[in-house]
Design a protein around this motif. Structure first.
Motif, short mmCIF file in Angstrom:
data_model
loop_
_atom_site.label_atom_id
_atom_site.label_comp_id
_atom_site.label_asym_id
_atom_site.label_seq_id
_atom_site.Cartn_x
_atom_site.Cartn_y
_atom_site.Cartn_z
N MET A 159 0.86 -1.20 0.00
CA MET A 159 0.00 0.00 0.00
C MET A 159 0.88 1.23 0.00
SD MET A 159 -2.12 -1.60 3.09
CE MET A 159 -0.87 -2.89 3.20
N PRO A 160 0.38 2.35 -0.49
CA PRO A 160 1.14 3.60 -0.36
C PRO A 160 1.40 3.90 1.12
CG PRO A 160 -0.74 3.90 -1.82
CD PRO A 160 -0.92 2.56 -1.16
N GLY A 161 2.57 4.44 1.41
CA GLY A 161 2.93 4.76 2.79
C GLY A 161 2.54 6.18 3.16
N GLY B 142 7.47 -4.15 7.47
CA GLY B 142 6.90 -3.99 6.13
C GLY B 142 6.98 -2.58 5.60
N THR B 143 7.46 -1.64 6.44
CA THR B 143 7.61 -0.26 5.98
C THR B 143 8.74 -0.18 4.95
OG1 THR B 143 6.84 0.74 8.05
CG2 THR B 143 8.30 2.08 6.69
N LEU B 144 8.46 0.49 3.82
CA LEU B 144 9.48 0.73 2.80
C LEU B 144 9.89 2.19 2.93
CD1 LEU B 144 10.90 -0.78 0.46
CD2 LEU B 144 9.24 0.28 -1.07
N ILE C 174 7.57 5.42 1.60
CA ILE C 174 6.84 5.46 0.33
C ILE C 174 5.76 4.38 0.25
CG2 ILE C 174 8.51 4.01 -0.94
CD1 ILE C 174 8.02 5.92 -3.37
N ALA C 175 5.99 3.25 0.91
CA ALA C 175 5.02 2.15 0.80
C ALA C 175 5.08 1.26 2.04
CB ALA C 175 5.30 1.32 -0.45
N GLN C 176 4.12 0.34 2.09
CA GLN C 176 4.00 -0.55 3.24
C GLN C 176 3.53 -1.91 2.72
OE1 GLN C 176 4.54 0.30 6.60
NE2 GLN C 176 4.16 -1.84 7.10
N VAL C 177 4.35 -2.93 2.90
CA VAL C 177 4.01 -4.27 2.41
C VAL C 177 2.85 -4.84 3.23
CG1 VAL C 177 4.86 -6.64 2.18
CG2 VAL C 177 6.30 -4.72 1.48
N THR D 77 -3.91 8.73 9.62
CA THR D 77 -3.61 8.02 8.38
C THR D 77 -3.15 6.59 8.67
OG1 THR D 77 -1.41 9.03 8.47
CG2 THR D 77 -2.93 9.92 6.85
N PRO D 78 -3.47 5.66 7.75
CA PRO D 78 -3.02 4.28 7.95
C PRO D 78 -1.51 4.15 7.69
CG PRO D 78 -4.15 4.47 5.84
CD PRO D 78 -4.25 5.82 6.51
N VAL D 79 -0.86 3.27 8.43
CA VAL D 79 0.50 2.84 8.11
C VAL D 79 0.36 1.36 7.81
CG1 VAL D 79 2.91 2.75 8.84
CG2 VAL D 79 1.40 4.49 9.79
N GLY D 80 0.05 1.05 6.56
CA GLY D 80 -0.21 -0.33 6.19
C GLY D 80 -1.51 -0.84 6.79
#
Lengths: 333, 231
Positions: free
Chosen positions: A199-201, A254-256, A280-283, B7-10
């Motif tokens: 997902m977008p971070g 999972g944080t990118l 920038i993203a999150q797995v 806001t969500p963090v994943g």
């Protein structure tokens, strides 16, 4: 008790993780491939988060000093008992004196050895996970070494029944394996170069248009200096639209995150609790077991997923594990 | 209490932003909210982590969906008091400044056109806010250091900084709880153990505490070190 004859490359005690102490700077740790840990424990009648061994890339050589019910799960190595190949993903009874070792395979990175009763090490802050950097938890706060003796806890009732019934079939054999195993359709899609969903971070919008596009298109190579703390990735460099002033905030597994050099770092089980780089993203959590099995040199590609779908997949995974749990109660032993 | 950014963090964490700048008033609201949330955790909550301008709430998505967690947090934010009435704890930290424990004290003094004694006097005269614990177990992010002793990080970080080292990095000061590499300018060392894995909580300091440093000599350092050697 298990005697460590040779420790392998990096073999540590891990469990479901150390929660509740991140506000004191204490990392979560725990198994990198949480699915394999849970299933290895389920197959020997343990609570799913019980302490087990996480084995990385090069397997150890271990001797069981007592009759033990074990299960090996994960990917990357083929286990053998007294030199005879042992099936993965099923309960296996091994005789006292049995020696377990591993043969390398071409893909996969981490195996989990569950033992009925669990590895009986003292809990630190409610967890048996090894936190290498702080030297706490697990076996004396460190990776296993030759000569270590790992104590085992008392097996549960289900395991005791299995051990009693199978021990008569052991007569002179190295091991007795269950005639059934976990349905491969229930396993995560382990691959050497997987696509994983992300997902977008929180700082996604701060990146330039190219970075926002490429993060979900490009291949990223996992660099050799990757470890349990995080995977350093190489490939497309990701740039911010303009410099931003970041104040450290909590990060998660999972944080990118992207340091100023533009090469992303994917944070994993031993990540520090706070970071100051834009994310920038999150797995998706459901794909972390797949990530855990990628070797240095392997490639990752991120596919965009919506948050609601990521949570739906996670609940589906939980139902699958629940089915496995229920099936084990009725398994023919 | 004004607009807050949730806001969500994943798929298993939520970030709540209380402001854009490091300020004592923002910190007070953050601590009030964390106290409120920990006193009555929302369904599915695993833990929450306060930082300078944010609170991150970790939850189990099998037990609660993002929309449920967000709705509950928004409701809680509306209910939370703007400040907490808990008594602020002031922790006094003894430091043996200079010498082998503070190899960069002279450089910090020279950089700021002060004597080492003046640096120590300024460092010990402030009261610092613990904004967060992170980076390493028990490591306090402190706010409130005087700009008069601010000094840039070392160009080349040291490979191993001993536990207890007190340092300065830019306008920040802090204490290394465990041995780690780092680029902070070391001005002294405390005999107190900031990370105490055998204790609950495992950290000498918590977000929301206040810290004061006071100078001790080497004899006092050795004496206190024995008293604090419990692990």
């Amino acid at each position: 008790m298990i005697r460590v004859i040779n420790p392998g490359l990096l073999t540590t005690v891990q469990d479901g993780g150390r929660y509740g102490y991140q506000k004191y700077g204490v990392i979560v740790s725990g198994a990198m491939d949480g699915f394999s840990l849970r299933v290895a424990n389920l197959l020997v009648g343990n609570p799913e988060g019980a302490p087990a061994l996480e084995i990385t890339l090069v397997g150890p050589r271990l001797r069981f000093e007592e009759l033990s019910l074990i299960a090996v799960a994960g990917a990357g190595l083929a286990p053998r008992v007294d030199g005879i190949p042992v099936p993965l993903w099923r309960p296996v009874l091994v005789h006292p004196g049995a020696v377990l070792d591993f043969v390398a395979e071409t893909s996969g990175c981490r195996m989990y050895l569950g033992v009925a009763g669990g590895i009986a090490v003292p809990q630190v802050m409610g967890s048996a996970s090894t936190y290498l950097r702080a030297g706490i938890g697990g076996y004396k706060g460190r990776a296993l070494q030759a000569g270590d003796d790992l104590p085992l806890g008392p097996p549960g009732e289900w395991a005791r029944t299995v051990m009693a019934m199978w021990s008569s079939r052991l007569r002179g054999k190295s091991f007795v394996a269950a005639p059934w195993g976990v349905d491969s359709r229930l396993l995560p899609k382990y691959e050497p170069n997987p696509r994983v969903r992300a997902m977008p971070g929180p700082q996604f919008e701060a990146f330039d248009e190219e970075a926002r596009r490429k993060v979900f298109e490009a291949d990223f190579v996992v660099l050799p200096q990757s470890d349990r703390m995080g995977y350093r990735l190489d490939g497309t460099k990701l740039a911010l639209a303009r410099p931003i002033e970041m104040i450290s905030e909590a990060v998660t597994t999972g944080t990118l995150q992207v340091p100023p050099d533009g090469r992303p770092i994917l944070l994993l089980a031993d990540h520090q609790t706070m970071g100051g780089y834009p994310k920038i993203a999150q797995v998706a959590t459901v794909d972390l077991p797949v990530v855990a099995q990628v070797r240095p040199g392997g490639r990752l590609r991120f596919t965009r997923i919506e948050l609601e779908d990521a949570q739906r997949l996670l609940r589906k995974r939980e139902e699958d594990i629940g089915r496995l749990r229920a099936a084990l109660c009725h398994a023919r032993i | 209490m004004g607009h807050l950014d949730v806001t969500p963090v994943g798929d298993s964490a939520v970030l709540i932003r209380f402001g854009d700048a490091v300020e004592a008033s923002t910190h007070a609201r953050i601590m009030a909210f964390v106290d409120h949330l920990e006193a009555a955790p929302i369904p599915g909550m695993v833990e929450c982590v306060p930082a300078f301008t944010t609170v991150t709430v970790f939850y189990d998505p099998v037990l609660a969906s993002y929309s449920e967690v967000k709705a509950e947090l928004v409701r809680r934010l509306a209910d939370a008091p703007a400040s907490t009435d808990r008594r602020v704890r002031v922790v006094e930290i003894p430091v043996c400044y200079g010498g082998e424990f503070g190899p960069d004290l002279e450089d910090v003094a020279a950089h700021n056109h002060l004597t080492p004694e003046e640096v120590v006097r300024i460092h010990t005269s402030g009261e610092y806010i613990v904004y967060a614990i992170g980076f390493a177990p028990g490591f306090p992010y402190l706010g409130g250091m005087s700009d008069r002793i601010a000094t840039p990080r070392l160009a080349t970080p040291r490979l191993a900084i001993p536990a207890g080292s007190v340092g300065i990095a830019g306008g920040q000061t802090g204490v290394y709880p465990i041995e780690t590499p780092g680029g902070w300018r070391l001005i002294g060392r405390t005999p107190l153990r900031l990370f105490r894995p055998e204790d609950d909580p495992p950290s000498l300091l918590a977000a929301g505490d206040r810290v004061r440093f006071y100078a001790i000599d080497r004899d006092e350092y050795d004496r206190l070190g024995e008293g604090d050697d419990r692990g």
